[in-house]
Scaffold this active site. Structure first.
Site, mmCIF file in Angstrom:
data_model
loop_
_atom_site.group_PDB
_atom_site.id
_atom_site.type_symbol
_atom_site.label_atom_id
_atom_site.label_comp_id
_atom_site.label_asym_id
_atom_site.label_seq_id
_atom_site.Cartn_x
_atom_site.Cartn_y
_atom_site.Cartn_z
ATOM 1 N N GLU A 129 0.831 -1.216 0.000
ATOM 2 C CA GLU A 129 0.000 0.000 0.000
ATOM 3 C C GLU A 129 0.860 1.259 0.000
ATOM 4 O O GLU A 129 0.501 2.257 -0.596
ATOM 5 C CB GLU A 129 -0.931 -0.010 1.224
ATOM 6 N N THR A 182 -5.323 7.799 -5.527
ATOM 7 C CA THR A 182 -5.349 7.992 -4.074
ATOM 8 C C THR A 182 -4.560 9.252 -3.701
ATOM 9 O O THR A 182 -4.993 10.040 -2.861
ATOM 10 C CB THR A 182 -4.724 6.762 -3.376
HETATM 11 P P1 ADP Z 1 -7.314 1.556 -5.158
HETATM 12 O O1 ADP Z 1 -7.851 2.767 -4.449
HETATM 13 O O2 ADP Z 1 -8.343 0.902 -6.014
HETATM 14 O O3 ADP Z 1 -6.591 0.588 -4.260
HETATM 15 P P2 ADP Z 1 -4.903 2.857 -5.640
HETATM 16 O O4 ADP Z 1 -4.953 4.193 -6.320
HETATM 17 O O5 ADP Z 1 -4.669 2.822 -4.202
HETATM 18 O O6 ADP Z 1 -6.214 2.076 -6.100
HETATM 19 O O7 ADP Z 1 -3.749 1.943 -6.227
HETATM 20 C C1 ADP Z 1 -3.509 1.827 -7.533
HETATM 21 C C2 ADP Z 1 -2.054 2.208 -7.793
HETATM 22 O O8 ADP Z 1 -1.181 1.162 -7.412
HETATM 23 C C3 ADP Z 1 -1.863 2.468 -9.250
HETATM 24 O O9 ADP Z 1 -0.997 3.572 -9.406
HETATM 25 C C4 ADP Z 1 -1.183 1.201 -9.743
HETATM 26 O O10 ADP Z 1 -0.348 1.439 -10.848
HETATM 27 C C5 ADP Z 1 -0.370 0.758 -8.533
HETATM 28 N N1 ADP Z 1 -0.149 -0.706 -8.510
HETATM 29 C C6 ADP Z 1 1.040 -1.344 -8.517
HETATM 30 N N2 ADP Z 1 0.873 -2.672 -8.490
HETATM 31 C C7 ADP Z 1 -0.456 -2.898 -8.486
HETATM 32 C C8 ADP Z 1 -1.245 -4.086 -8.472
HETATM 33 N N3 ADP Z 1 -0.712 -5.304 -8.485
HETATM 34 N N4 ADP Z 1 -2.579 -3.931 -8.444
HETATM 35 C C9 ADP Z 1 -3.143 -2.701 -8.444
HETATM 36 N N5 ADP Z 1 -2.452 -1.546 -8.454
HETATM 37 C C10 ADP Z 1 -1.099 -1.641 -8.483
#
Ligand code: ADP
Length: 307
Positions: A129, A182
């Site tokens: 995260e 985020t």
């Molecule tokens: P959510 O709120 O749906 O969790 P986030 O914005 O927190 O989405 O996270 C997405 C970010 O994390 C994106 O920038 C994405 O490129 C990065 N990321 C890296 N690896 C992954 C993965 N395995 N799955 C999803 N997001 C990923």
């Protein structure tokens, strides 16, 4: 011992209106699939990603970073390969990054014969995260790993508590197909909160938790109120107020922003109401011309599971 397994890594809804960064719950009908294997070749490799354009490099993918954090404590010489079949879109606000981080460490732990507790896995998944949002928050990875509703009582030291799930509670989620990062939605938040708002907010957090334990659906509904974050973030989400009004009018207990948005969630008592709420939200969004997805789910009390 298994050398390879396939898992369902569920979507999660964080914050739940009043519980910014501390509350979350786990969905049942939406989630990624992952195939995780132990290999004789040391190191963590992401060998396949389908359904999303995400980095294969271990140190840029949240799944790779989270597993590396686990192996740094367990044994650096172990080899792991990860295949990710993405169903949850990145930046959806329903825990896309958390599903990968939590799913990957849960699977490796299972393959190793469960040397770590679910609470320890939360700390590893939080490293993923941190990569995704710059902040090692646990409000999505905790419900993915523990299932049901979870509270992060403290981040320092980490103290995560699994809460009760009332049996008739259902969740409806709309994901407008626009990306809100985020990091962007964090930038609209203010660092200071007035005492008046803080009092109202912590009253609601206590009320929501009391409502979950006593299965008092009306109390749950009254407590799903966010006077701190929602007024600032909701402007990033098209038709947020209309969706909320439509959901409440159809009997939803409450409605708010899912995680950092743009998804919106509503909790309802019973499947029929949750479906009616979905129809009402769909009618609102049909008028926007935006693409969207709607999910109706019971609360997944188990979390990540083998499939
Ligand atoms: P959510 O709120 O749906 O969790 P986030 O914005 O927190 O989405 O996270 C997405 C970010 O994390 C994106 O920038 C994405 O490129 C990065 N990321 C890296 N690896 C992954 C993965 N395995 N799955 C999803 N997001 C990923």
């Amino acid at each position: 011992m298994d050398k390879s397994l396939k898992i369902f890594a569920p979507a999660t809804v964080a914050n739940l209106s009043c519980g910014f960064d501390v509350l979350g719950c786990c969905l049942d009908t939406v989630g990624d699939e992952m195939i995780v294997s132990l290999t004789s070749d040391p190191g963590v490799k992401i060998t396949k990603i389908e359904g999303a354009d995400l980095p294969l490099e271990t140190e840029k993918n949240v799944a790779g970073v989270a597993v590396q954090a686990l192996l740094n404590v367990y044994n650096k010489d172990i080899g792991v390969t990860i295949e990710i079949y993405k169903k949850i879109k990145a930046g959806s606000g329903i825990g896309s990054s958390a599903a990968s981080s939590a799913g990957a460490v849960w699977a490796v732990n299972h393959l190793l014969g469960n040397p770590f507790t679910a609470h320890e896995l939360v700390t590893f998944a939080m490293e993923g995260e941190k990569l995704a949002s710059g902040n090692a928050h646990a409000d999505n990875v905790a419900p993915a790993l523990l299932g049901g509703f979870t509270l992060v009582r403290s981040y320092d030291p980490l103290d995560v508590i699994k809460l009760n799930t009332p049996k008739d509670l259902m969740i409806t989620v709309i994901h407008p197909q626009i990306e809100v990062k985020t990091s962007d939605s964090r930038s609209v938040i203010k660092n200071n909160v007035s005492l008046k708002k803080a009092i109202r907010q912590w009253g609601n957090v206590g009320g929501l938790i009391a409502g979950l334990y006593t299965e008092d659906y009306k109390l749950i509904g009254r407590s799903l109120e966010d006077v701190i974050i929602e007024p600032l973030r909701s402007i990033l989400i098209p038709e947020f107020e209309s969706v909320k009004q439509a959901a409440i009018a159809k009997g939803a207990l409450g409605c708010g922003i899912s995680g950092s948005g743009p998804s919106i969630f509503a909790l309802s008592k019973g499947e029929e109401t949750a479906n009616n709420v979905a129809d009402a939200i769909r009618s609102v969004y049909n008028q926007t011309g935006l693409d969207f997805e709607i999910h109706v789910s019971k609360i997944n009390n188990q979390g990540i599971k083998l499939i």
